[in-house]
Design a protein around this motif. Sequence first.
Motif, short mmCIF file in Angstrom:
data_model
loop_
_atom_site.label_atom_id
_atom_site.label_comp_id
_atom_site.label_asym_id
_atom_site.label_seq_id
_atom_site.Cartn_x
_atom_site.Cartn_y
_atom_site.Cartn_z
N ARG C 317 10.08 56.60 3.72
CA ARG C 317 11.18 55.85 3.27
C ARG C 317 11.12 54.48 2.98
O ARG C 317 11.74 53.87 1.95
CB ARG C 317 12.27 55.94 4.43
N ASP C 318 10.09 53.75 3.54
CA ASP C 318 9.53 52.35 3.08
C ASP C 318 9.40 52.29 1.73
O ASP C 318 9.54 51.40 1.08
CB ASP C 318 8.48 51.68 4.07
N ALA C 319 8.37 53.11 1.58
CA ALA C 319 7.69 53.26 0.12
C ALA C 319 8.74 53.66 -0.93
O ALA C 319 8.81 52.96 -2.08
CB ALA C 319 6.44 54.16 -0.09
N LEU C 320 9.51 54.60 -0.56
CA LEU C 320 10.77 54.77 -1.51
C LEU C 320 11.59 53.79 -1.73
O LEU C 320 11.90 53.48 -2.82
CB LEU C 320 11.50 56.16 -0.63
N ALA C 321 12.03 53.14 -0.65
CA ALA C 321 12.85 52.01 -0.86
C ALA C 321 12.34 50.89 -1.72
O ALA C 321 13.11 50.11 -2.68
CB ALA C 321 13.53 51.34 0.44
N ALA C 322 11.26 50.77 -1.63
CA ALA C 322 10.46 49.63 -2.39
C ALA C 322 10.47 50.12 -3.74
O ALA C 322 10.64 48.94 -4.55
CB ALA C 322 9.02 49.33 -1.83
N ALA C 323 10.15 51.12 -4.22
CA ALA C 323 10.00 51.70 -5.46
C ALA C 323 11.47 51.72 -6.04
O ALA C 323 11.46 51.16 -7.20
CB ALA C 323 9.54 53.16 -5.61
N GLN C 324 12.54 52.21 -5.40
CA GLN C 324 13.81 51.96 -5.70
C GLN C 324 14.16 50.40 -6.02
O GLN C 324 14.88 50.25 -7.13
CB GLN C 324 14.88 52.52 -4.56
N GLN C 325 13.83 49.84 -4.98
CA GLN C 325 14.20 48.11 -5.42
C GLN C 325 13.56 47.75 -6.63
O GLN C 325 13.97 46.93 -7.24
CB GLN C 325 13.47 47.67 -4.04
N ALA C 326 12.47 48.11 -6.87
CA ALA C 326 11.64 47.73 -8.21
C ALA C 326 12.03 48.57 -9.50
O ALA C 326 11.51 48.38 -10.47
CB ALA C 326 10.28 47.79 -7.81
N ASN C 327 13.11 49.46 -9.32
CA ASN C 327 13.40 50.18 -10.59
C ASN C 327 12.18 50.99 -11.22
O ASN C 327 12.10 51.14 -12.27
CB ASN C 327 13.90 49.43 -11.60
#
Lengths: 388, 388, 388, 388
Positions: C317-327
């Motif tokens: 979930r953290d990696a997912l959120a980071a990638a989402q945040q970075a578009n």
Amino acid sequence: MSILTPDIQSELEQQGIELPSWAFGNSGTRFRVFATAGTPRDPYEKIADAAKVNEFTKLAPSVALHIPWDKVDSYEDLRKHAEDLGVELGTINSNTFQDEDYKFGALTHHDDRIRRKAIDHHLECIDIMDATGSRDLKIWLAEGSNYPGQGDMRARQDRLQESLQTIYARLGEEQRLVLEYKFFEPAFYHTDVPDWGTSYAQVASLGDKAMVCLDTGHHAPGTNIEFIVMQLLRLGKLGSFDFNSRFYADDDLIVGSADPFQLFRIIFEVVRGGGLNNPDVAFMLDQCHNIEDKIPGQIRSVLNVQEMTARALLVDRDALAAAQQANDVLAANAVFMDAFYTDVRPALAEWRESRGLAADPMAAYAASGYQQQIAADRVGGVQAGWGA
Amino acid sequence: MSILTPDIQSELEQQGIELPSWAFGNSGTRFRVFATAGTPRDPYEKIADAAKVNEFTKLAPSVALHIPWDKVDSYEDLRKHAEDLGVELGTINSNTFQDEDYKFGALTHHDDRIRRKAIDHHLECIDIMDATGSRDLKIWLAEGSNYPGQGDMRARQDRLQESLQTIYARLGEEQRLVLEYKFFEPAFYHTDVPDWGTSYAQVASLGDKAMVCLDTGHHAPGTNIEFIVMQLLRLGKLGSFDFNSRFYADDDLIVGSADPFQLFRIIFEVVRGGGLNNPDVAFMLDQCHNIEDKIPGQIRSVLNVQEMTARALLVDRDALAAAQQANDVLAANAVFMDAFYTDVRPALAEWRESRGLAADPMAAYAASGYQQQIAADRVGGVQAGWGA
Amino acid sequence: MSILTPDIQSELEQQGIELPSWAFGNSGTRFRVFATAGTPRDPYEKIADAAKVNEFTKLAPSVALHIPWDKVDSYEDLRKHAEDLGVELGTINSNTFQDEDYKFGALTHHDDRIRRKAIDHHLECIDIMDATGSRDLKIWLAEGSNYPGQGDMRARQDRLQESLQTIYARLGEEQRLVLEYKFFEPAFYHTDVPDWGTSYAQVASLGDKAMVCLDTGHHAPGTNIEFIVMQLLRLGKLGSFDFNSRFYADDDLIVGSADPFQLFRIIFEVVRGGGLNNPDVAFMLDQCHNIEDKIPGQIRSVLNVQEMTARALLVDRDALAAAQQANDVLAANAVFMDAFYTDVRPALAEWRESRGLAADPMAAYAASGYQQQIAADRVGGVQAGWGA
Amino acid sequence: MSILTPDIQSELEQQGIELPSWAFGNSGTRFRVFATAGTPRDPYEKIADAAKVNEFTKLAPSVALHIPWDKVDSYEDLRKHAEDLGVELGTINSNTFQDEDYKFGALTHHDDRIRRKAIDHHLECIDIMDATGSRDLKIWLAEGSNYPGQGDMRARQDRLQESLQTIYARLGEEQRLVLEYKFFEPAFYHTDVPDWGTSYAQVASLGDKAMVCLDTGHHAPGTNIEFIVMQLLRLGKLGSFDFNSRFYADDDLIVGSADPFQLFRIIFEVVRGGGLNNPDVAFMLDQCHNIEDKIPGQIRSVLNVQEMTARALLVDRDALAAAQQANDVLAANAVFMDAFYTDVRPALAEWRESRGLAADPMAAYAASGYQQQIAADRVGGVQAGWGA
């Protein structure tokens, strides 16, 4: 020992997936085409990008061209450019949907002049094939109508056959014509080649060098695509795949991303029907990277096909046949699912390394700095796109 | 003067729509089959009801039978019964979906014994055809699988061809085999004859006496059915229609009730392609009257086909061609819609009266007292149904 | 170390999926209901079979009943029977689609007597809930119409609200009403609760004890179901799941079998929204084993849910959120797919063994001889089914 | 005497359908936008064309604007221009899908700066509404994602609510916000407002001035749209219609052209629920004339709505209620169909003439020479379009 047996490795080694030059240009929807830094400005740059995909995967030995988007002064020169980069020029795609003359049809048009113009465009494409050494002429027709009554569907179908015959007659000994079908879009009432049955009926009356192209996004909701794969292989008329995926219509998403299990079923049926690494059945991508990076989007795509091919090859065909023979529904399905659920990625990574490739092509590409380089270099000029 | 020209009247006069015997029995869904007073208990009563539809409309000269639902001791006797009531026995429909042996297939089954049994059932059907004087053997196959991996789709397809060849070989000189396709149900993963392309490919390799049956409810969502009508007529392989309508899946509602404009477009394409009152193209109903009265349901259905045929014949073909030629989208569509929006009912009522029929067959049937009579008479016994 | 972290194991340990009693009886389509040896003849035998599923998986602690199919003289006795076998009686499902009175509606019917009868049926269901200790009354309404004009959709909707209010008022302090929606079938034009919006609007005006039931097979083609899961959790109104899967309509296949990736996305959204092992969100199966064995069919189903839950819990979930945040579209998708493609089966097998369960519940059940035993024992009597 | 009773005539007299300014500009698909002679170059010319539609039909008293496509220096001036031509400026449509910043979302974006920019765009739209005297702000959101995992659907939904609250707070006393939903496109995995339930849940928590906009082309295949019309009217939340029609996806064809019977059912439900000529329920067109002439395309569209409204008003509501009450399915359906099949065109032509209008507005427009005039006059400049 790897789960990838020597036989499987041998199949994987032979696998090649053709890339579409236009996937490296900008694309979008009628609402917006977003641009990205580094997008190619000409066919040479598109091929350079395609060659990168092959460099990191050894899965993409050729590049399809789209005429007129990829028109150049010298196709011999373009061919040399490609070969220098380790790839070949592949299928030539015609375009009969952007000229003002084609607003109401091209190969099906009732106006002899326009129909002749569209035929001539295809003859020109074959000239280009002669220069590029391409085998396949791929014809996707955007033709159709938007309102009931607008066109005479029957007469259009007959004219289509005539037009195709003229084009077919010009094919060289080793060349082929592949006719793609599509459920709808850009025509919204009727499409002249809307389903595999129509494409099959049209090419069957042309001859042995005419085949059907199956684009995985071009079907009605719920269509069992692997069934069509089976049927076309059975009929000897599956000429090529345009791989992509979709949730709704012709979304042109990365192959395998919307329904990975469907891709597995399709490739299993290819294997079952003798279509894998069979030169008669070309594997191609036809996708749009509207919002994601294009080169890694293509790398992801060929890897998806490769991974799913590995899974399809893992199906225990004997166990499957035995369960089918016994009418044991759950056992047969379990054999099938077992292969799908097997995580082939570690074994593939190892195998790649054994062949001198990066274990993780996505990471290797990202680390290569190529993306940053083209973003910096390709300044000025007009980014390639569909010019819609 | 009537809007129905002599030419149109002549076409309407020739029109005949075959009724399915099973429409007069009870039907329903997997959730419930509701019963109705007066429902026939045997084939004789079904034919009596079907004859009533013809009596009030002169549109339904024949009745299709379903074997084994309509098995009787003497088909000669049943034929005489029908003829006494002014109708003929028509298409014979086979059934390969209710025997326990057919749980996993019939004509496609891997077990030779079961496949042979299914073939023999069809040969028996042809024997019945000889006795009833029927021309067509209609084959709808419920076969398929529910789970990926359950069946070998390719082998099934090959076995299907073999089975059909054996059946085909038994056909008399004037007899035909029509192969129906269906998108899904009762199989939920793959169906062995799921689309017109498959049916066409199968019958094309059988011979001239094998044709495709198009059931209007058997397509994927959004399918342009009139296009398929056009194509099958063009290919010379449209053998018959199973008319009904639907909003969702194979709902088997009254023809024309869900999308009257679609029915108009279909019949227009029949006219366009020379399929109207062409003996090669049989018009049949295949419907379920789950909640409405059955006999008036069938009357309503044949009237819907008649009314839409009148509209389709009203299309000003010259004006349409001119507008198409001029690429005048709105004008062409307007010509088309003008016919659809024309209210042909008053003229048809008048014409019916001129032929000694009731102007309003629905009202005449209601006033006839037949429904009350059968409700009172048909007490005891087992109401006919699908016996699912 | 296992890929299943202690946190994941803890979630898996809590997981419980309710089984439908009717899944152990015969089911089929309108074309045929095939029988199988060993099928239960009464609710006691159904519960015995359901308990077997739990015995081999520890995933199925309760059994839902369907009234009147599961009517017994003493629910206290049935409850004791269940508890003796290690399971509980769960949700009570009402039935308003099989009585002749309900041909044109039940809770929505314009006839006060029929509507009252349908309401009373639900009050009786709540009486049974009191006896069985069940918390949930699940209402799926087959009501609707087949032809435009047949019913007054607006008045029916208003009457539905009134009927539900009367039923709601009878609920005990700890009891709930869950209202299921369905796109179509058995009604083929309009359905009175066709979509989540309608179910939501209806239950929202009832009160806190009324919730929506989401059946994964009850949507229009292409519907993004995980979006609805997200939305209902956000609105605090997701009461329960009816799990199954489909390729076409309400096929009621084994959950996860048609589109495993969709099941993954759904469960991920459950986790994301706090719905996993949340008592407010009941996990249930609602399937038909038309051609496969019923008990192993249910075992396969709960295992599919468990395996997909494990995968959903593996999403970084953290990696997912980071990638989402970075578009970073490709990176975010890769994180998501990485969990899906992970083969959790070996780790789950190990974990099962650590809890005293068989590593492979399917094999263990097959080896147990239970299927042979019931096939031998359950001779005579009438096999349970829907009685359609 | 006309079949159009005084009551019906009174309803027809009040009817007004808002035209979209963008329908007069060029539109197309991602494959091609074809141009036409005479296409407006600016908002003033669009309004002039819209006024022509009203001149010939008296059905189109207002024109919706799209910002930024219709940005002008002085909205007061544009308003005067419109009023001089006999029409008003209507709904203001915002645009959050063409700025590079909005590639991954606007009102739902995780980046505060971008979200604020999108909110500010809407506040600017309300400023324009103040200047134009418009009542409604229509928000259609193209936002969503193309790949599973790309976005956090739940967080986006929460941010959407926050953004809408900010915009809502800025509305004047007499102004409204209408939130449109759409099944898919341009996002191909998830759309942030994909269905009426989501739109309803979002606007319900805003307040009385927030309503749902129903675009007839924005639903999953097979969706019963008139049911949604009924439900939204029942819930008091149907704010406006975007009329158009489709065979496949969001085809944006002329309203009533793909399924006239569906349009009839929709308008009947509007009448049934008190939505006709109710100021709360705005009738608008939202169409694309990709290949047909734009002004006559709009004339045809408003006439289609008018003709279908006349038919819907012809339904014999008492007879319908009586048949429904009697559970007489066929009779109720017959009452319904009788109105649909009635040819209202002659009576409407007469009625138009009685009001000083041309009997046939299409012919009158064609004869007016306006099309030739604008084709001659509007030379040079850039034809208006979507600028995608």
